[in-house]
Design a protein around this motif. Structure first.
Motif, PDB file in Angstrom:
ATOM      1  N   TYR A 172       0.824  -1.226   0.000  1.00  0.00           N
ATOM      2  CA  TYR A 172       0.000   0.000   0.000  1.00  0.00           C
ATOM      3  C   TYR A 172       0.855   1.273   0.000  1.00  0.00           C
ATOM      4  O   TYR A 172       0.720   2.124   0.864  1.00  0.00           O
ATOM      5  CB  TYR A 172      -0.983   0.005   1.174  1.00  0.00           C
ATOM      6  CG  TYR A 172      -2.121  -0.970   0.994  1.00  0.00           C
ATOM      7  CD1 TYR A 172      -3.086  -0.768   0.010  1.00  0.00           C
ATOM      8  CD2 TYR A 172      -2.212  -2.108   1.786  1.00  0.00           C
ATOM      9  CE1 TYR A 172      -4.137  -1.676  -0.167  1.00  0.00           C
ATOM     10  CE2 TYR A 172      -3.259  -3.025   1.606  1.00  0.00           C
ATOM     11  CZ  TYR A 172      -4.208  -2.798   0.629  1.00  0.00           C
ATOM     12  OH  TYR A 172      -5.232  -3.690   0.443  1.00  0.00           O
ATOM     13  N   TYR A 173       1.738   1.362  -0.980  1.00  0.00           N
ATOM     14  CA  TYR A 173       2.680   2.489  -1.029  1.00  0.00           C
ATOM     15  C   TYR A 173       2.003   3.791  -1.427  1.00  0.00           C
ATOM     16  O   TYR A 173       1.175   3.817  -2.334  1.00  0.00           O
ATOM     17  CB  TYR A 173       3.815   2.175  -2.014  1.00  0.00           C
ATOM     18  CG  TYR A 173       4.770   1.150  -1.475  1.00  0.00           C
ATOM     19  CD1 TYR A 173       5.825   1.525  -0.640  1.00  0.00           C
ATOM     20  CD2 TYR A 173       4.611  -0.208  -1.761  1.00  0.00           C
ATOM     21  CE1 TYR A 173       6.700   0.577  -0.122  1.00  0.00           C
ATOM     22  CE2 TYR A 173       5.479  -1.157  -1.243  1.00  0.00           C
ATOM     23  CZ  TYR A 173       6.517  -0.759  -0.421  1.00  0.00           C
ATOM     24  OH  TYR A 173       7.369  -1.688   0.104  1.00  0.00           O
ATOM     25  N   LYS A 174       2.399   4.854  -0.743  1.00  0.00           N
ATOM     26  CA  LYS A 174       1.979   6.209  -1.126  1.00  0.00           C
ATOM     27  C   LYS A 174       2.969   6.753  -2.151  1.00  0.00           C
ATOM     28  O   LYS A 174       4.103   6.284  -2.251  1.00  0.00           O
ATOM     29  CB  LYS A 174       2.000   7.131   0.108  1.00  0.00           C
ATOM     30  CG  LYS A 174       0.903   6.890   1.120  1.00  0.00           C
ATOM     31  CD  LYS A 174       0.973   8.023   2.161  1.00  0.00           C
ATOM     32  CE  LYS A 174      -0.307   8.086   2.984  1.00  0.00           C
ATOM     33  NZ  LYS A 174      -0.375   7.051   4.026  1.00  0.00           N
ATOM     34  N   GLU A 175       2.550   7.817  -2.849  1.00  0.00           N
ATOM     35  CA  GLU A 175       3.420   8.471  -3.841  1.00  0.00           C
ATOM     36  C   GLU A 175       4.685   9.027  -3.196  1.00  0.00           C
ATOM     37  O   GLU A 175       5.719   9.174  -3.850  1.00  0.00           O
ATOM     38  CB  GLU A 175       2.658   9.625  -4.518  1.00  0.00           C
ATOM     39  CG  GLU A 175       1.593   9.183  -5.499  1.00  0.00           C
ATOM     40  CD  GLU A 175       0.244   8.853  -4.870  1.00  0.00           C
ATOM     41  OE1 GLU A 175      -0.713   8.645  -5.629  1.00  0.00           O
ATOM     42  OE2 GLU A 175       0.139   8.790  -3.622  1.00  0.00           O
ATOM     43  N   THR A 176       4.598   9.328  -1.906  1.00  0.00           N
ATOM     44  CA  THR A 176       5.710   9.981  -1.196  1.00  0.00           C
ATOM     45  C   THR A 176       6.652   8.990  -0.500  1.00  0.00           C
ATOM     46  O   THR A 176       7.651   9.392   0.081  1.00  0.00           O
ATOM     47  CB  THR A 176       5.154  10.938  -0.130  1.00  0.00           C
ATOM     48  OG1 THR A 176       4.146  10.235   0.618  1.00  0.00           O
ATOM     49  CG2 THR A 176       4.531  12.170  -0.764  1.00  0.00           C
ATOM     50  N   ASP A 177       6.341   7.700  -0.540  1.00  0.00           N
ATOM     51  CA  ASP A 177       7.199   6.710   0.119  1.00  0.00           C
ATOM     52  C   ASP A 177       8.564   6.620  -0.561  1.00  0.00           C
ATOM     53  O   ASP A 177       8.682   6.858  -1.768  1.00  0.00           O
ATOM     54  CB  ASP A 177       6.528   5.333   0.140  1.00  0.00           C
ATOM     55  CG  ASP A 177       5.443   5.250   1.204  1.00  0.00           C
ATOM     56  OD1 ASP A 177       5.572   5.928   2.238  1.00  0.00           O
ATOM     57  OD2 ASP A 177       4.454   4.514   0.992  1.00  0.00           O
ATOM     58  N   ILE A 178       9.571   6.280   0.217  1.00  0.00           N
ATOM     59  CA  ILE A 178      10.952   6.238  -0.296  1.00  0.00           C
ATOM     60  C   ILE A 178      11.170   4.954  -1.113  1.00  0.00           C
ATOM     61  O   ILE A 178      11.013   3.859  -0.586  1.00  0.00           O
ATOM     62  CB  ILE A 178      11.986   6.264   0.866  1.00  0.00           C
ATOM     63  CG1 ILE A 178      11.739   7.474   1.803  1.00  0.00           C
ATOM     64  CG2 ILE A 178      13.414   6.277   0.322  1.00  0.00           C
ATOM     65  CD1 ILE A 178      11.862   8.832   1.162  1.00  0.00           C
TER      66      ILE A 178
END
Length: 297
Positions: free
Chosen positions: A125-131
């Protein structure tokens, strides 16, 4: 009329985009691809081109002066990218640099397709801002292509997506849905990993997300995928159910038994809240997408 160049116009997403934009009739569309036009349509300008030739690519783009370039061309075979790193970099990174350089000159907006494989798959469930932390060379090449755009002064949209499926007029390669369906229809037993988790994307949705990004002139990074995280084994089972095929032919296995050249992220999937809010775009579950897809066959 908005001038749009689609690179990779013979591909699954390329052909889906052609159909969507040409039917909307407010775009002047140019398709760039190798060899002959495979889309089954003649109502656009087809340019037979090898986009890995810098001079030719730039010359054609400068001639057209597009408002938008939708870059769907990429080397996506993960294991091939691992063993053919130079070819992978050429298509996935260098071409993006050249598109960016032309766009800086003529103020085009680039819409670029990226992938869940830029992440290591530890959390899902990755966000656009995840590294990002890619495990494979393919993932690394797509991350580098994102950086090219992020470090530029042009308008760009990056659409990250997962396991794209669908069908178009003339296909050069299969996808998970068509492959599972075909194998089960032939009564063949298949083994599918049960310890990798994905959110498959219906190509029609990805094409629509490209169009919405153009129409809204949206910039930045957006996630596009179906709305539910499933194991790849569960994905295969749902394909069997949708087409009334024999689920007992599908055997679950673990990734460790596969000996794949490139490592895969175990659990990806996207947080879609930014896409819902800013693009006003809501995707459905994989099960619902399969029903939509069935109607087109």
């Amino acid at each position: 009329m908005t001038k749009v160049v689609i690179t990779g116009s013979n591909g699954l997403l390329g052909q889906s985009l052609l159909n969507l934009l040409l039917d909307a009739s407010k775009y002047q569309v140019f398709g760039f691809s190798r060899g002959k036009n495979r889309s089954g349509r003649e109502d656009f300008t087809y340019v037979s081109i090898d986009i890995t030739e810098e001079v030719t690519l730039k010359k054609e783009l400068l001639k057209i002066q597009p408002d938008f370039i939708i870059n769907t061309a990429a080397m996506t075979h993960v294991d091939v990218c691992e063993s053919e790193k130079e070819a992978c970099d050429l298509l996935n990174v260098e071409v993006v640099k050249w598109l960016k350089e032309v766009s800086e000159e003529i103020s085009s907006h680039i819409i670029h397709i990226s992938t869940d494989f830029i992440f290591d798959g530890k959390k899902g469930y990755y966000k656009e801002t995840d590294i990002p932390n890619p495990l494979s060379y393919y993932g690394l090449s797509k991350l580098k292509s994102e950086e090219v755009l992020k470090n530029s002064k042009i308008d760009f949209t990056i659409l990250r997506t997962i396991l794209v499926f669908g069908r178009v007029y003339d296909m050069s390669r299969s996808n998970i849905v068509l492959w599972v369906k075909s194998m089960l229809e032939q009564g063949k037993e298949i083994t599918i990993v049960e310890d990798q988790y994905r959110m498959p994307t219906y190509v029609e949705d990805l094409a629509l997300a490209c169009k919405i990004s153009m129409d809204k002139r949206a910039t930045g990074v957006y996630n596009i995928a179906s709305s539910e995280l499933l194991s790849v084994y569960k994905i295969a089972q749902q394909i069997a159910e949708a087409f009334g095929l024999n689920k007992s032919l599908i055997t679950p296995i673990s990734t460790s038994t596969l000996n794949q050249t490139a490592p895969r992220p175990p659990k990806t999937g996207f947080d879609l809240s930014k896409t819902n809010k800013e693009l006003g775009f809501y995707t459905k579950t994989f099960k619902e997408d399969l029903e939509r897809f069935k109607k087109t066959l």
